[in-house]
Design an enzyme around this catalytic site. Structure first.
Site, mmCIF file in Angstrom:
data_model
loop_
_atom_site.group_PDB
_atom_site.id
_atom_site.type_symbol
_atom_site.label_atom_id
_atom_site.label_comp_id
_atom_site.label_asym_id
_atom_site.label_seq_id
_atom_site.Cartn_x
_atom_site.Cartn_y
_atom_site.Cartn_z
ATOM 1 N N CYS A 95 -47.069 52.749 0.925
ATOM 2 C CA CYS A 95 -47.453 51.821 -0.133
ATOM 3 C C CYS A 95 -47.156 52.548 -1.427
ATOM 4 O O CYS A 95 -47.904 53.453 -1.805
ATOM 5 C CB CYS A 95 -48.932 51.439 -0.046
ATOM 6 S SG CYS A 95 -49.433 50.392 -1.428
ATOM 7 N N CYS B 16 -50.136 51.994 -4.109
ATOM 8 C CA CYS B 16 -51.507 52.497 -3.958
ATOM 9 C C CYS B 16 -51.666 53.117 -2.571
ATOM 10 O O CYS B 16 -51.038 54.138 -2.301
ATOM 11 C CB CYS B 16 -52.536 51.395 -4.227
ATOM 12 S SG CYS B 16 -52.187 49.810 -3.449
ATOM 13 N N SER B 17 -52.457 52.519 -1.699
ATOM 14 C CA SER B 17 -52.657 53.126 -0.387
ATOM 15 C C SER B 17 -52.897 52.072 0.686
ATOM 16 O O SER B 17 -53.667 52.293 1.605
ATOM 17 C CB SER B 17 -53.812 54.118 -0.435
ATOM 18 O OG SER B 17 -54.988 53.446 -0.846
ATOM 19 N N CYS B 18 -52.248 50.902 0.571
ATOM 20 C CA CYS B 18 -52.409 49.844 1.564
ATOM 21 C C CYS B 18 -52.044 50.386 2.950
ATOM 22 O O CYS B 18 -51.044 51.082 3.103
ATOM 23 C CB CYS B 18 -51.526 48.648 1.216
ATOM 24 S SG CYS B 18 -51.972 47.914 -0.369
#
Lengths: 94, 212
Positions: free
Chosen positions: B116, B119-121
């Site tokens: 991602c 972000c950090s999906c």
């Protein structure tokens, strides 16, 4: 709401830099890819981020790019690709 | 047995840092303030907040591994997993949550890797909380730009004629990599197969383990 693009269509990501919460990565703006999947309609994240209802919903696409087209000095295989999820308001016909 | 030494020998041993010894950043303050306000105003209860954290921490790669092992032994399940991970998971009584997840299958021609960049999906409902490196700027920026180098640093080398396909999970979908079934696993049952499926192989930075 019907989708403007279909699987296999060539599309270009808008080269725009608006302020605010945007889910379109910088690195892919201005590049041309091919629609790999029409995912469906989702609330507009650029509106949701500010506590609004996200309407009208946007069609989300999975768009596939050739890595060599995206990065001028890409030194992997010419077969390599990236798939980025993009909302319809960021796409233009290529 | 050696006796524990005493601290009277002229040098100082640092103590093990406590949580509170880390810097209190702007975002930590904001997170605490938001949580306190939500509880104070009755939007959520402290118990609900705790239960949600516990629920998130209870998820582990074992959930995803069960799905992969089933896909390896059942082609029609694999097709359903590729089309709609959430529905396929429900068949095995696994709640994959409301965010749609796609299965992306590694084959002789294609190797999938998930990042991602924004972000950090991450498919937390099936493989737990993301490792710190998944959230790092280095992984997020380099995976899309030089995926083969990143894979190499994870010990994964792929031939030129295999397409490395990077999935940038920036929007409303999450991705679960279906690693290739390792050679020499014909005699294994579903539980033994699931033991070969690691977190990293479902992110796509490595292959599934080979049987010992």
């Amino acid at each position: 709401m019907s989708a403007k693009y279909a699987v296999g269509d060539a599309v270009t990501v808008r080269q725009a830099y608006p302020p605010g919460h945007v889910r379109t990565p910088y690195f892919i703006r201005g590049h041309q890819g091919v629609v790999q999947e029409v995912v469906g309609n989702f609330a507009n994240p650029e509106e949701l981020a500010y506590g609004r209802d996200g309407k009208p919903a946007l069609t989300l696409y999975r768009v596939q790019f050739r890595q060599q087209d995206v990065w001028p000095y890409y030194d992997g295989s010419p077969k390599d690709t990236a798939i980025v999820d993009l909302y319809e308001n960021w796409l233009e016909p290529a | 047995m050696k006796e524990h030494h005493h601290h009277d020998h002229g040098h100082h041993h640092p103590k093990q840092p406590d949580i509170e010894d880390q810097p209190i950043t702007y975002y930590k303050v904001m997170t605490e303030a938001l949580a306190e306000l939500l509880v104070e105003k009755g939007v959520i209860t402290a118990g609900e907040l705790r239960a949600q954290m516990e629920e998130q921490n209870s998820r582990s790669p074992a959930f995803g591994a069960k799905l992969i092992a089933r896909a390896w032994i059942d082609d029609s399940f694999k097709s359903r997993l590729i089309a709609d991970v959430n529905a396929a998971a429900a068949e095995l009584d696994i709640d994959a949550g409301d965010i749609p997840i796609r299965g992306v299958e590694n084959t002789d021609d294609v190797h999938n890797i998930v990042v991602c960049t924004l972000c950090s999906c991450y498919p937390r409902s099936l493989i737990g909380l993301p490792p710190d490196w998944y959230k790092s700027r280095a992984y997020r920026s380099r995976t899309v730009r030089e995926p083969r180098r990143v894979l190499g640093e994870f010990g994964t080398t792929l031939p030129e004629d295999v397409e490395v396909r990077v999935h940038d999970s920036t929007a409303d979908l999450r991705f679960l990599v279906i690693p290739k079934r390792p050679d020499g696993t014909d005699g294994l049952d579903e539980v033994q197969l699931a033991d070969l499926v690691t977190r990293d192989s479902m992110i796509g930075v490595s292959m599934a383990k080979t049987p010992a």
